[in-house]
Design a protein around this motif. Structure first.
Motif: not given
Length: 280
Positions: A173-199
């Motif tokens: 098991d490994w754990a860590g906190w993570v966040r986007s360095r800059f606000p993603l705004g109200d852009d659902p495709p970009l939000q989905a892309g950021a989640m996929a990037f994180l995966s």
């Protein structure tokens, strides 16, 4: 100080090139190879651009051939289904006449129904503000800047830099906190892309805890990835990523990752299979 990190709006930018088609040159992560998270993120953005008013529900991605950095890759979206609850898309990532990757993605609108949650993050996990910053970790390791200076910021809870393999029976098991360095705004495709990037970001860390620090990004290759978004992706603030690599066979290792927000809500689940190239 290092140069300013890139934003998701830059890393996952897509240029329209026809009907449901986009282009994007992918960056060089190491030794001429492309970081899989950028490819995953771009496919999610491409599919999402053809699903206005819907949020990512799931994504299943297969890497078929290595992606070269530099020349623009083509992202061609196929509309498979436009249902009342779910819409499905297929995305082909191509360079010339070569199919490099493909993904099927599912999107959903606002829905009501049964809702519950069982799994919760480890309650004693320290808060991100109580953990060393990336710069502090880098300087402790003798580096002038973090080697992962990209669109996401980490606060590591567990150490993945173990000198040797874990003894049998001990958890990966490994754990860590993570966040986007800059606000993603109200852009659902970009939000989905950021989640996929994180995966795909730091997804090898629990494998490193099992096999030792010789397992680096250049010694593994992603084979396929699955993403399930349990809530509409809205990345605001810190997310807690909890990873484990419970099994490997024939040089293929399975990693599971659960993502929670600061309130403890289970945001998403990732699964990934990696091919171990070193010592396999």
């Amino acid at each position: 100080m290092p140069e300013a990190p890139e934003r998701f709006s830059e890393v996952l930018a897509l240029a329209p090139s026809g009907e449901d088609a986009f282009l994007q040159p992918l960056g060089d992560a190491h030794d001429g190879a492309v970081f899989g998270g950028q490819t995953l993120g771009c496919t999610a953005v491409a599919a999402g651009r053809t699903c206005p008013g819907r949020d990512l529900h799931s994504l299943h991605f297969s890497f078929l051939r290595p992606l070269p950095a530099g020349p623009p890759s083509a992202f061609q979206v196929e509309r498979l289904r436009e249902g009342r609850r779910l819409a499905q898309r297929r995305v082909r990532v191509e360079l010339g006449d070569r199919l490099l990757c493909q993904v099927t993605a599912s999107f959903t609108g606002a829905q009501s129904g049964i809702a519950f949650q069982d799994a919760r993050p480890v309650p004693e996990a320290p808060k991100p503000d109580d953990l060393p910053t990336e710069m502090e970790v880098a300087r402790a390791e003798g580096l002038s800047e973090p080697p992962w200076w990209g669109p996401i910021e980490w606060r590591f809870i567990d150490d993945a830099n173990l000198p040797g393999p874990l003894p049998d029976g001990q958890s990966t098991d490994w754990a860590g906190w993570v966040r986007s360095r800059f606000p993603l705004g109200d852009d659902p495709p970009l939000q989905a892309g950021a989640m996929a990037f994180l995966s795909d970001a730091m997804s090898h860390f629990s494998l490193r805890r099992r096999l030792g620090s010789e397992i680096q990004p250049g010694s593994i290759a992603s084979l396929d990835t699955a993403i399930w978004s349990h809530h509409p992706p809205r990345w605001e603030g810190w997310w807690l990523v909890v990873s484990t690599t419970p099994t490997a066979h024939a040089g293929r290792a399975l990693t599971r990752r659960e993502v929670f927000d600061e309130a403890g809500d289970h945001v998403a689940t990732f699964a990934q299979e990696m091919l171990i190239l070193a010592g396999g």
